[in-house]
Design an enzyme around this catalytic site. Structure first.
Site, PDB file in Angstrom:
ATOM      1  CB  SER A 160      77.207  75.151  27.599  1.00 47.44           C
ATOM      2  OG  SER A 160      76.521  74.772  28.781  1.00 47.44           O
ATOM      3  CE  LYS A 205      76.097  65.584  32.751  1.00 50.90           C
ATOM      4  NZ  LYS A 205      75.232  65.166  31.647  1.00 50.90           N
ATOM      5  CE1 TYR A 235      78.877  73.166  23.217  1.00 53.71           C
ATOM      6  CE2 TYR A 235      80.004  73.319  25.349  1.00 53.71           C
ATOM      7  CZ  TYR A 235      79.002  72.785  24.544  1.00 53.71           C
ATOM      8  OH  TYR A 235      78.146  71.861  25.068  1.00 53.71           O
ATOM      9  CB  CYS A 244      69.612  61.974  32.329  1.00 47.92           C
ATOM     10  SG  CYS A 244      70.167  63.683  32.265  1.00 47.92           S
ATOM     11  CB  CYS A 298      71.960  61.611  27.656  1.00 48.75           C
ATOM     12  SG  CYS A 298      71.271  62.046  29.273  1.00 48.75           S
ATOM     13  CE  LYS A 326      78.769  67.748  30.813  1.00 48.66           C
ATOM     14  NZ  LYS A 326      77.727  67.071  30.112  1.00 48.66           N
ATOM     15  CD  GLU A 332      79.667  57.649  40.144  1.00 49.68           C
ATOM     16  OE1 GLU A 332      79.706  56.762  39.268  1.00 49.68           O
ATOM     17  OE2 GLU A 332      78.605  58.029  40.670  1.00 49.68           O
ATOM     18  CB  CYS A 365      68.136  64.914  29.338  1.00 51.36           C
ATOM     19  SG  CYS A 365      69.652  65.499  28.586  1.00 51.36           S
ATOM     20  NE  ARG A 414      70.875  71.012  32.592  1.00 49.60           N
ATOM     21  CZ  ARG A 414      70.894  70.873  33.903  1.00 49.60           C
ATOM     22  NH1 ARG A 414      70.073  71.598  34.657  1.00 49.60           N
ATOM     23  NH2 ARG A 414      71.714  70.025  34.481  1.00 49.60           N
TER      24      ARG A 414
END
Ligand code: PBG
Length: 332
Positions: free
Chosen positions: A281, A202, A320, A136, A126, A255, A240, A128, A212
């Site tokens: 996250s 996504k 995570y 992005c 990506c 996601k 998609e 970003c 972020r």
């Protein structure tokens, strides 16, 4: 007849719930460390691990810490690492995403020897983290995202990661046509063995907040709603995914995971390709925050949410919690 049907004994589901061994024997969903992938932030600007406040237990790592984290992941039995990079310098077009000496290629080379065949190395693709504006893709003078101008930048980055040793490249930008562009570039460079894990469905999500902070990639103007999916659209997610598989994706992703279990289940029913889900996250941070206040039991809540994601149909889960969850799975 009527006495049989009304007999309480015939339908006692609880018979198979009475002890742990029995419950394990008949469990429909089984979590295993090998299905987990640990996200890792590789930062070109730090020389020691730098804690991420909103992701307890996670830190931005210098390249030289990567072998250590890979050893940990390997001995926990985790399936793979997903690498994100924070470059030394950002620019308008995110050109440094394709810098062969950038944090992700350096990390991949450092890992290739230690990771061995047990740990899949996945490079997020990506722009970003690499753009000054935090979007992005490339931005036009009018301030919109230039989908088609972004494709070669993504393809170049994917090729650099593949050359550095990524087993999979994982485009998370949500530009249209990027899977085809990346496959074409990889094949042209004779990197035919590198697989593509497409972040196909996504969604534009508030649950990306802590990431972020961690990856320093919050958009400096506007939001990502013009390229990431609208949370209200489940059928569009299937379209998609179909498009990405058609373009040559080897696996696809949904996601975030928790708020989109219906999408995971529908995608599982429709497509045979391997399905990854990303417990993002904000999902992780929310469970941690509630447990820090004593409102939930972290271990049970984490395993329950991972179980829900697997039950919905995910083959692989990016989380995570990967290291902790792997240890918890082994303990029980
Ligand atoms: C970059 C990217 C994001 C995440 C993964 N890749 C952030 C975003 O799209 O804003 C989020 C992951 C997470 O929240 O854990 N495009």
């Amino acid at each position: 007849m009527s006495t049989l049907v009304s007999s309480p004994g015939r339908f006692r589901r609880s018979r198979l719930r009475r002890q742990g061994r029995l419950r394990d024997l008949v469990a429909e969903t089984r979590l295993d460390p090998s299905m987990l992938v640990l996200p890792v932030f590789v930062d070109a600007n730090v020389s020691a691990p730098s804690e991420i406040a909103s992701l307890p237990g996670h830190a931005r790592l210098p390249v030289r810490e990567l072998p250590r984290i890979a050893e940990k992941a390997s001995s926990a039995g985790i399936g793979g690492l997903l690498l994100f990079g924070l470059p030394g310098e950002k620019d308008e077009r995110g050109e440094n995403a394709a810098d062969p000496l950038g944090p992700v290629p350096m990390a991949l080379r450092a890992l290739r020897d230690v990771a061995g065949p047990d740990l899949a190395l996945i490079a997020d693709v990506c722009l970003c983290e690499y753009t000054t504006h935090g979007h992005c893709g490339a931005v036009t003078p009018e301030g919109t995202i230039d989908n088609d101008a972004t494709l070669p930048l993504l393809a170049a980055a994917a090729r650099i990661y593949a050359e550095a040793g990524a087993d999979l490249v994982a485009p998370s930008d949500m530009m249209d046509g990027r899977v085809a562009a990346i496959r074409h570039e990889l094949d042209r460079a004779d990197l035919t063995e590198t697989a593509i894990l497409a972040y196909s469905a996504k969604f534009a999500s508030s649950f990306y907040g802590p990431f972020r902070d961690a990856a320093d990639c919050a958009p400096q103007f506007g939001d990502r709603a013009a390229y990431q999916m609208d949370a209200r659209n489940g059928r569009e997610a299937l379209a998609e995914i179909a498009a990405d598989l058609e373009e040559g994706a080897d696996m696809f992703m949904v996601k975030p995971a928790g708020p989109y279990l219906d999408v995971i289940a529908a995608a599982r029913a429709r497509f045979d390709a391997p399905l990854a889900a990303y417990q993002v996250s904000g999902e992780y941070a929310a469970l941690h925050a509630a447990s820090a206040r004593g409102w939930i039991d972290l271990r049970r809540a984490a395993l329950e949410s991972l179980t829900g994601i697997a039950r919905a149909g995910a083959d692989m889960i990016v989380t995570y919690f990967a290291l902790d969850a792997a240890a918890w799975m082994r303990e029980r």
